[in-house]
Design a protein around this motif. Structure first.
Motif, mmCIF file in Angstrom:
data_model
loop_
_atom_site.group_PDB
_atom_site.id
_atom_site.type_symbol
_atom_site.label_atom_id
_atom_site.label_comp_id
_atom_site.label_asym_id
_atom_site.label_seq_id
_atom_site.Cartn_x
_atom_site.Cartn_y
_atom_site.Cartn_z
ATOM 1 N N ASP A 190 0.825 -1.216 0.000
ATOM 2 C CA ASP A 190 0.000 0.000 0.000
ATOM 3 C C ASP A 190 0.859 1.266 0.000
ATOM 4 N N TYR A 191 1.815 1.328 -0.908
ATOM 5 C CA TYR A 191 2.613 2.527 -1.130
ATOM 6 C C TYR A 191 2.434 2.982 -2.574
ATOM 7 N N SER A 192 2.609 4.253 -2.813
ATOM 8 C CA SER A 192 2.629 4.777 -4.173
ATOM 9 C C SER A 192 4.078 4.851 -4.647
ATOM 10 N N ILE A 193 4.287 4.475 -5.910
ATOM 11 C CA ILE A 193 5.626 4.395 -6.478
ATOM 12 C C ILE A 193 5.649 5.174 -7.788
ATOM 13 N N VAL A 194 6.577 6.089 -7.910
ATOM 14 C CA VAL A 194 6.811 6.804 -9.159
ATOM 15 C C VAL A 194 7.890 6.044 -9.903
ATOM 16 N N SER A 195 7.534 5.442 -11.029
ATOM 17 C CA SER A 195 8.432 4.502 -11.696
ATOM 18 C C SER A 195 9.729 5.151 -12.161
ATOM 19 N N LYS A 196 9.693 6.409 -12.523
ATOM 20 C CA LYS A 196 10.923 7.061 -12.998
ATOM 21 C C LYS A 196 11.879 7.392 -11.858
ATOM 22 N N ASP A 197 11.370 7.430 -10.629
ATOM 23 C CA ASP A 197 12.217 7.709 -9.465
ATOM 24 C C ASP A 197 12.607 6.441 -8.709
ATOM 25 N N VAL A 198 11.704 5.478 -8.639
ATOM 26 C CA VAL A 198 11.956 4.224 -7.917
ATOM 27 C C VAL A 198 11.830 3.086 -8.921
ATOM 28 N N LYS A 199 12.941 2.634 -9.436
ATOM 29 C CA LYS A 199 12.965 1.546 -10.402
ATOM 30 C C LYS A 199 13.065 0.211 -9.680
ATOM 31 N N ILE A 200 12.730 -0.827 -10.406
ATOM 32 C CA ILE A 200 12.778 -2.164 -9.797
ATOM 33 C C ILE A 200 14.209 -2.555 -9.456
ATOM 34 N N THR A 215 -0.002 -1.673 -4.114
ATOM 35 C CA THR A 215 0.750 -0.479 -4.510
ATOM 36 C C THR A 215 0.127 0.171 -5.745
ATOM 37 N N GLN A 216 0.483 1.424 -5.944
ATOM 38 C CA GLN A 216 0.097 2.173 -7.133
ATOM 39 C C GLN A 216 1.357 2.720 -7.787
ATOM 40 N N VAL A 217 1.582 2.331 -9.019
ATOM 41 C CA VAL A 217 2.773 2.749 -9.752
ATOM 42 C C VAL A 217 2.353 3.763 -10.807
ATOM 43 N N TYR A 218 3.017 4.915 -10.803
ATOM 44 C CA TYR A 218 2.676 6.015 -11.711
ATOM 45 C C TYR A 218 3.788 6.216 -12.740
ATOM 46 N N HIS A 219 3.413 6.875 -13.850
ATOM 47 C CA HIS A 219 4.340 7.233 -14.928
ATOM 48 C C HIS A 219 5.016 5.989 -15.513
ATOM 49 N N LEU A 220 4.191 4.979 -15.781
ATOM 50 C CA LEU A 220 4.721 3.769 -16.395
ATOM 51 C C LEU A 220 5.048 4.017 -17.865
ATOM 52 N N ILE A 221 6.105 3.365 -18.337
ATOM 53 C CA ILE A 221 6.467 3.430 -19.748
ATOM 54 C C ILE A 221 5.623 2.412 -20.511
ATOM 55 N N LYS A 222 4.991 2.828 -21.578
ATOM 56 C CA LYS A 222 4.035 1.980 -22.271
ATOM 57 C C LYS A 222 4.692 0.753 -22.902
ATOM 58 N N ASN A 223 5.890 0.927 -23.445
ATOM 59 C CA ASN A 223 6.528 -0.176 -24.155
ATOM 60 C C ASN A 223 7.538 -0.938 -23.291
ATOM 61 N N LYS A 224 7.486 -0.740 -21.977
ATOM 62 C CA LYS A 224 8.420 -1.423 -21.095
ATOM 63 C C LYS A 224 7.729 -1.724 -19.768
ATOM 64 N N SER A 225 7.861 -2.955 -19.320
ATOM 65 C CA SER A 225 7.263 -3.353 -18.054
ATOM 66 C C SER A 225 8.042 -2.757 -16.889
ATOM 67 N N TYR A 226 7.341 -2.520 -15.777
ATOM 68 C CA TYR A 226 8.022 -2.020 -14.586
ATOM 69 C C TYR A 226 9.020 -3.046 -14.060
ATOM 70 N N PHE A 227 8.808 -4.327 -14.362
ATOM 71 C CA PHE A 227 9.692 -5.388 -13.885
ATOM 72 C C PHE A 227 10.852 -5.660 -14.838
ATOM 73 N N PHE A 228 11.101 -4.780 -15.763
ATOM 74 C CA PHE A 228 12.169 -4.977 -16.738
ATOM 75 C C PHE A 228 13.516 -5.141 -16.034
ATOM 76 N N GLU A 229 14.244 -6.198 -16.406
ATOM 77 C CA GLU A 229 15.556 -6.560 -15.853
ATOM 78 C C GLU A 229 15.481 -7.052 -14.405
ATOM 79 N N MET A 230 14.280 -7.395 -13.934
ATOM 80 C CA MET A 230 14.158 -7.934 -12.584
ATOM 81 C C MET A 230 14.800 -9.315 -12.496
ATOM 82 N N ASP A 231 14.764 -10.096 -13.575
ATOM 83 C CA ASP A 231 15.351 -11.425 -13.554
ATOM 84 C C ASP A 231 16.864 -11.367 -13.386
ATOM 85 N N ARG A 232 17.484 -10.284 -13.819
ATOM 86 C CA ARG A 232 18.926 -10.116 -13.640
ATOM 87 C C ARG A 232 19.237 -9.498 -12.282
ATOM 88 N N ARG A 233 18.394 -8.611 -11.834
ATOM 89 C CA ARG A 233 18.623 -7.953 -10.554
ATOM 90 C C ARG A 233 18.391 -8.897 -9.386
#
Length: 471
Positions: A190-200, A215-233
């Motif tokens: 239950d936190y708000s997340i600005v995707s450009k400031d807090v990346k995965i 959670t609520q994630v704002y300013h998402l990039i349309k052609n990229k998932s918020y979880f991009f590169e999570m498998d490597r991280r």
């Protein structure tokens, strides 16, 4: 030394010993308590406190059980600081982090005891919502031995003038990664997340369990998932919880499916997650190699998506449920009892229910109840349609040999609730082909009482829950 001084000194020492004996009368009477004390002493030797918590000044000498207690000493009250640090630690284990911080401000000794690493291995702040500014006060207590942190930022029920959800800050996450080198669980709910400031990629790389529930994630990039590169991280992540995340869309399944060790995926109440056959097919064909638990309750998934997940060989738990919009979570059980009192018409295949008043199941029509016998019958093993190989010879037809496909051979738990298009056909299929099944819930489906009894007779070891069970 004069005799009166010796007598005074002896009386003073006797008074002190008697007072200490009160604290330890109940703790030195049996061998088990002494063994526990020695074990605690061994654990305390590894403390990260600036000074040893069991200091010489705080130790209490072993007393004789044969000494007598004067009446005036019996009336003496015991103070919390009279206990050793080991006993204080046992008490502090039941306190919240907020209470520990308040207790550490009382005195210098409690300050050092409250910083003991055994108290900060598993830290749960979810008893009340916390602002990030307040959470930063606890960063000094987080240590390399901290393995789990849980926070909640929902101020909806706390009469806050500003937004209901607190905003998650990147510097807070980076500081957690710096202080907690071995953290395994991080529950950010239950936190708000600005995707450009807090990346995965700002989340700790050592995580094995991550929860972004509500959670609520704002300013998402349309052609990229918020979880991009999570498998490597986070290559060691085994559990991902994104329940009640309305920002989640189907194309995120492709990124999530790449997690090499993912065993548990919770997507319940993600209502915008649906109509993603292409993403689900690709994700299940090339990913989800270790997935065991899948929660798809109250989502928009239909037969096509469920059939795609039927090819996941390692799946053991599958949860499907159509939401009841008229029912609140607190009275959902009573609502189901009123909604399904008994069928008005029943044969061997289908049961029809009369709904009271304007009640409906999930929506005004059945267009959103997209799960039917088609997807349920794709679970477990099934026999492929055999092709005709040669029919040129007179009165002789050569057909393909019978081939059995094993889907979800390890499926143990299956929940299918409130789907009126799921009938006895699914029960017949599961009874014949779900060999590992242990628990089946078909409450609110169009199965008949006769079909339920037949399934129970064929599968006596499977616990079947239905609308016909006595309440």
């Amino acid at each position: 030394m004069k005799s009166d001084e010796v007598a005074f000194f002896s009386l003073h020492k006797q008074h002190e010993i008697k007072q200490l004996e009160i604290c330890w009368t109940g703790t030195l009477m049996n061998q088990r308590q002494r063994e526990c004390k020695r074990k605690m002493k061994g654990k305390r030797s590894k403390s990260l406190s600036p000074e040893p918590s069991s200091s010489r000044d705080a130790k209490i000498p072993k007393l004789s059980c044969n000494s007598q207690i004067n009446d005036d000493i019996c009336n003496t009250k015991t103070h919390i600081l009279d206990f050793s640090d080991d006993i204080l630690l046992n008490i502090m284990r039941f306190l919240t982090p907020q209470d520990l911080l308040a207790l550490s401000l009382c005195c210098f000794r409690l300050f050092h005891v409250c910083r003991d690493r055994t108290l900060w291995r598993i830290v749960d702040f979810r008893s009340k919502p916390m602002r990030i500014v307040e959470l930063k006060k606890y960063l000094k207590y987080f240590q390399p031995q901290t393995t789990s942190i849980a926070i909640n930022g929902n101020f909806k029920n706390h009469h806050q003038v500003e937004g209901n959800l607190e905003e998650l800050k990147s510097d807070f996450l980076l500081q957690i990664s710096k202080n907690c080198k071995n953290i395994k669980e991080l529950l950010v709910e239950d936190y708000s997340i600005v995707s450009k400031d807090v990346k995965i990629t700002f989340f700790p790389a050592t995580l094995e369990k991550l929860s972004l529930r509500g959670t609520q994630v704002y300013h998402l990039i349309k052609n990229k998932s918020y979880f991009f590169e999570m498998d490597r991280r986070m290559p060691n992540l085994t559990t991902l919880i994104v329940s009640d995340c309305q920002w989640l869309t189907g194309h995120s399944l492709l990124v999530i499916s790449k997690m090499p060790k993912l065993k548990e995926l919770r997507l319940d109440s993600c209502r915008n997650l649906g109509d993603c056959v292409a993403y689900a097919s690709l994700a299940t064909r090339f990913g989800f190699k270790t997935l065991e638990i899948l929660d798809l309750r109250r989502t928009g998934f239909g037969d096509s998506e469920i059939r795609a997940f039927s090819s996941t060989k390692t799946l053991t738990h599958l949860y499907l449920e159509n939401s009841l919009k008229n029912a609140e979570p607190t009275d959902r059980v009573e609502y189901q009892r009123d909604l399904f009192p008994g069928p008005t018409y029943e044969d061997h295949i289908l049961a029809q229910y009369a709904l009271h008043g304007n009640q409906h199941m999930g929506c005004n029509d059945l267009s959103h109840c997209r799960i039917s016998d088609t997807s349920i019958c794709s679970l477990g093993s099934y026999i492929c349609d055999r092709r005709v190989l040669n029919d040129t010879a007179r009165e002789v037809i050569l057909i393909e040999e019978e081939v059995r496909v094993f889907n979800n051979p390890n499926l143990k738990i299956l929940v299918v609730k409130n789907y009126p298009l799921v009938t006895n056909k699914s029960l017949v299929h599961l009874a014949a082909n779900a060999n590992s099944l242990e628990y089946l819930d078909m409450t609110g489906c169009a199965v008949t009482k006769n079909g339920v009894e037949t399934f129970k007779s064929q599968k006596p070891n499977v616990m079947l829950i239905s609308s016909f069970d006595e309440t």
